[in-house]
Design a protein around this motif. Structure first.
Motif, PDB file in Angstrom:
ATOM      1  N   VAL A  25       0.162   6.195  13.029  1.00 44.22           N
ATOM      2  CA  VAL A  25       1.531   5.706  13.236  1.00 44.22           C
ATOM      3  C   VAL A  25       2.514   6.820  12.895  1.00 44.22           C
ATOM      4  O   VAL A  25       2.353   7.507  11.883  1.00 44.22           O
ATOM      5  N   LEU A  26       3.527   7.000  13.744  1.00 37.93           N
ATOM      6  CA  LEU A  26       4.616   7.930  13.466  1.00 37.93           C
ATOM      7  C   LEU A  26       5.909   7.141  13.271  1.00 37.93           C
ATOM      8  O   LEU A  26       6.218   6.236  14.057  1.00 37.93           O
ATOM      9  N   LEU A  27       6.668   7.495  12.235  1.00 34.83           N
ATOM     10  CA  LEU A  27       7.921   6.823  11.914  1.00 34.83           C
ATOM     11  C   LEU A  27       9.051   7.839  11.924  1.00 34.83           C
ATOM     12  O   LEU A  27       8.923   8.931  11.366  1.00 34.83           O
ATOM     13  N   PHE A  28      10.181   7.468  12.544  1.00 38.89           N
ATOM     14  CA  PHE A  28      11.323   8.379  12.695  1.00 38.89           C
ATOM     15  C   PHE A  28      12.585   7.707  12.174  1.00 38.89           C
ATOM     16  O   PHE A  28      12.961   6.633  12.645  1.00 38.89           O
ATOM     17  N   ASP A  29      13.248   8.345  11.209  1.00 34.84           N
ATOM     18  CA  ASP A  29      14.470   7.791  10.631  1.00 34.84           C
ATOM     19  C   ASP A  29      15.684   8.575  11.118  1.00 34.84           C
ATOM     20  O   ASP A  29      16.127   9.526  10.479  1.00 34.84           O
ATOM     21  N   GLU A  30      16.220   8.192  12.278  1.00 32.37           N
ATOM     22  CA  GLU A  30      17.378   8.847  12.902  1.00 32.37           C
ATOM     23  C   GLU A  30      17.272  10.370  12.828  1.00 32.37           C
ATOM     24  O   GLU A  30      18.189  11.045  12.328  1.00 32.37           O
ATOM     25  N   PRO A  31      16.195  10.948  13.334  1.00 33.77           N
ATOM     26  CA  PRO A  31      15.935  12.378  13.106  1.00 33.77           C
ATOM     27  C   PRO A  31      16.880  13.334  13.830  1.00 33.77           C
ATOM     28  O   PRO A  31      16.937  14.510  13.473  1.00 33.77           O
ATOM     29  N   LEU A  32      17.605  12.844  14.838  1.00 39.17           N
ATOM     30  CA  LEU A  32      18.447  13.753  15.624  1.00 39.17           C
ATOM     31  C   LEU A  32      19.937  13.568  15.347  1.00 39.17           C
ATOM     32  O   LEU A  32      20.762  14.218  15.992  1.00 39.17           O
ATOM     33  N   SER A  33      20.274  12.715  14.407  1.00 40.08           N
ATOM     34  CA  SER A  33      21.691  12.359  14.228  1.00 40.08           C
ATOM     35  C   SER A  33      22.547  13.509  13.714  1.00 40.08           C
ATOM     36  O   SER A  33      23.773  13.479  13.860  1.00 40.08           O
ATOM     37  N   ASN A  34      21.940  14.540  13.118  1.00 41.71           N
ATOM     38  CA  ASN A  34      22.715  15.674  12.612  1.00 41.71           C
ATOM     39  C   ASN A  34      22.940  16.765  13.658  1.00 41.71           C
ATOM     40  O   ASN A  34      23.559  17.790  13.357  1.00 41.71           O
ATOM     41  N   LEU A  35      22.435  16.563  14.870  1.00 36.11           N
ATOM     42  CA  LEU A  35      22.527  17.583  15.910  1.00 36.11           C
ATOM     43  C   LEU A  35      23.633  17.251  16.904  1.00 36.11           C
ATOM     44  O   LEU A  35      24.029  16.088  17.046  1.00 36.11           O
ATOM     45  N   ASP A  36      24.130  18.280  17.608  1.00 35.56           N
ATOM     46  CA  ASP A  36      25.178  18.023  18.596  1.00 35.56           C
ATOM     47  C   ASP A  36      24.584  17.297  19.812  1.00 35.56           C
ATOM     48  O   ASP A  36      23.367  17.239  20.002  1.00 35.56           O
ATOM     49  N   LEU A  54       0.851  -1.177   0.000  1.00 32.15           N
ATOM     50  CA  LEU A  54       0.000   0.000   0.000  1.00 32.15           C
ATOM     51  C   LEU A  54       0.895   1.238   0.000  1.00 32.15           C
ATOM     52  O   LEU A  54       1.874   1.301   0.746  1.00 32.15           O
ATOM     53  N   PRO A  55       0.609   2.251  -0.841  1.00 35.11           N
ATOM     54  CA  PRO A  55       1.487   3.431  -0.902  1.00 35.11           C
ATOM     55  C   PRO A  55       1.478   4.220   0.395  1.00 35.11           C
ATOM     56  O   PRO A  55       0.521   4.135   1.184  1.00 35.11           O
ATOM     57  N   PRO A  56       2.533   4.993   0.655  1.00 29.19           N
ATOM     58  CA  PRO A  56       2.639   5.734   1.921  1.00 29.19           C
ATOM     59  C   PRO A  56       1.430   6.612   2.214  1.00 29.19           C
ATOM     60  O   PRO A  56       0.967   6.671   3.372  1.00 29.19           O
ATOM     61  N   GLU A  57       0.892   7.289   1.191  1.00 33.62           N
ATOM     62  CA  GLU A  57      -0.206   8.228   1.426  1.00 33.62           C
ATOM     63  C   GLU A  57      -1.503   7.532   1.833  1.00 33.62           C
ATOM     64  O   GLU A  57      -2.429   8.187   2.323  1.00 33.62           O
ATOM     65  N   ALA A  58      -1.570   6.216   1.668  1.00 36.14           N
ATOM     66  CA  ALA A  58      -2.772   5.475   2.040  1.00 36.14           C
ATOM     67  C   ALA A  58      -2.627   4.773   3.389  1.00 36.14           C
ATOM     68  O   ALA A  58      -3.516   4.022   3.792  1.00 36.14           O
ATOM     69  N   ARG A  59      -1.531   5.020   4.110  1.00 40.94           N
ATOM     70  CA  ARG A  59      -1.248   4.274   5.338  1.00 40.94           C
ATOM     71  C   ARG A  59      -1.557   5.019   6.630  1.00 40.94           C
ATOM     72  O   ARG A  59      -1.400   4.466   7.714  1.00 40.94           O
ATOM     73  N   ASP A  60      -1.932   6.275   6.564  1.00 44.31           N
ATOM     74  CA  ASP A  60      -2.205   7.075   7.752  1.00 44.31           C
ATOM     75  C   ASP A  60      -0.977   7.131   8.661  1.00 44.31           C
ATOM     76  O   ASP A  60      -1.024   6.793   9.846  1.00 44.31           O
ATOM     77  N   ILE A  61       0.157   7.553   8.076  1.00 42.78           N
ATOM     78  CA  ILE A  61       1.407   7.660   8.812  1.00 42.78           C
ATOM     79  C   ILE A  61       1.931   9.093   8.759  1.00 42.78           C
ATOM     80  O   ILE A  61       1.599   9.860   7.867  1.00 42.78           O
ATOM     81  N   GLY A  62       2.766   9.430   9.735  1.00 38.91           N
ATOM     82  CA  GLY A  62       3.574  10.633   9.695  1.00 38.91           C
ATOM     83  C   GLY A  62       5.022  10.193   9.781  1.00 38.91           C
ATOM     84  O   GLY A  62       5.331   9.199  10.434  1.00 38.91           O
ATOM     85  N   MET A  63       5.934  10.922   9.110  1.00 36.27           N
ATOM     86  CA  MET A  63       7.331  10.501   9.105  1.00 36.27           C
ATOM     87  C   MET A  63       8.250  11.690   9.300  1.00 36.27           C
ATOM     88  O   MET A  63       8.034  12.759   8.735  1.00 36.27           O
ATOM     89  N   VAL A  64       9.290  11.486  10.113  1.00 38.57           N
ATOM     90  CA  VAL A  64      10.306  12.502  10.365  1.00 38.57           C
ATOM     91  C   VAL A  64      11.641  11.943   9.878  1.00 38.57           C
ATOM     92  O   VAL A  64      12.071  10.875  10.315  1.00 38.57           O
ATOM     93  N   PHE A  65      12.285  12.698   8.973  1.00 42.74           N
ATOM     94  CA  PHE A  65      13.507  12.221   8.323  1.00 42.74           C
ATOM     95  C   PHE A  65      14.757  12.814   8.984  1.00 42.74           C
ATOM     96  O   PHE A  65      14.700  13.828   9.672  1.00 42.74           O
ATOM     97  N   GLN A  66      15.879  12.186   8.699  1.00 39.99           N
ATOM     98  CA  GLN A  66      17.168  12.641   9.223  1.00 39.99           C
ATOM     99  C   GLN A  66      17.527  14.026   8.711  1.00 39.99           C
ATOM    100  O   GLN A  66      18.091  14.847   9.433  1.00 39.99           O
TER     101      GLN A  66
END
Length: 233
Positions: free
Chosen positions: A161-172, A77-89
């Motif tokens: 559902v919320l999905l997080f892909d290493e969202p803080l790795s670029n921060l000190d 099922l495509p992302p827009e049909a999954r009722d998700i939110g996503m935060v990227f690196q």
């Protein structure tokens, strides 16, 4: 408001050419649980998140969000049909749009009426402490503020559902830990089912209810975190 949902992976495998990235993953995530996928680079955690997001298809097995199958071998099922939110690196903010316009995007995709859209934008930005920055462009914000905008955009439509892909790795380190505490508090206030990819054990322990440790494409262990202070069972 979306009903928060449980997630089930049953015998999920994924291969890149002859290389097996994930090998028959079985995993159950109860509704409202924050799960951290922890492990070294190459262990399969980001691939697993891509499967949950609908950005890749499993070679075997199936994935369920509640009572709905969202992926199986050869179909997804495509992302827009999954009722998700996503935060990227890398935040993935549009530089030509204001903060408010970036946050509004998921609501526009769902055809939310303008008055409701504006109210939700204010609410989401208030939750992440950026209400006064609504008219700014991303270039005028710090890295931590940009990540808060990305978080506001992920939660504004109140996905299941919320999905997080290493969202803080670029921060000190100091800012990363501060944002970990903020995100953990916000996710628990929202009660959202969340899956968070990280290679940082401290980050996982600050955020998660459960830590799933992956190694060589398999689930090595599942551990319950008994407090947000880093103590675990």
């Amino acid at each position: 408001m979306s009903a928060f949902t449980d997630i089930r992976l049953q015998g999920v495998s994924y291969a890149f050419g002859a290389h097996t990235v994930l090998n028959r993953i079985d995993l159950a995530i109860p509704s409202g649980t924050i799960v951290a996928l922890l492990g070294p680079s190459g262990c399969g955690k980001s691939t697993l998140l891509r499967l949950l997001a609908g950005l890749a298809q499993p070679a075997a097995g199936d994935i369920w969000f509640g009572d709905r199958c969202v992926a199986k071998a050869g179909w997804s099922l495509p992302p827009e049909a999954r009722d998700i939110g996503m935060v990227f690196q890398d935040y993935a903010l549009w530089p030509h749009m204001s903060v408010a316009q970036n946050v509004a995007f998921p609501l526009k995709m769902r055809n939310v009426p303008r008055a409701e859209r504006e109210a939700r934008i204010v609410q989401a930005l208030t939750r992440v402490g950026l209400a006064e920055f609504a008219d700014r462009k991303p270039a005028g914000l710090s890295g931590g503020q940009q990540q808060r905008v990305a978080l506001a955009r992920a939660i504004v439509a109140e996905p299941g559902v919320l999905l997080f892909d290493e969202p803080l790795s670029n921060l000190d380190t100091a800012l990363r830990e501060a944002l970990c505490h903020e995100m953990a508090r916000l996710l628990r206030q929202l009660g959202t089912t969340a899956v968070y990819v990280t290679h940082d054990r401290r980050e996982a322990e600050l955020l998660a209810d459960r830590i799933v440790h992956l190694a060589s494409g398999e689930v090595e262990s599942v551990r319950t975190v008994t407090s947000t202070s880093g103590e675990s069972a």
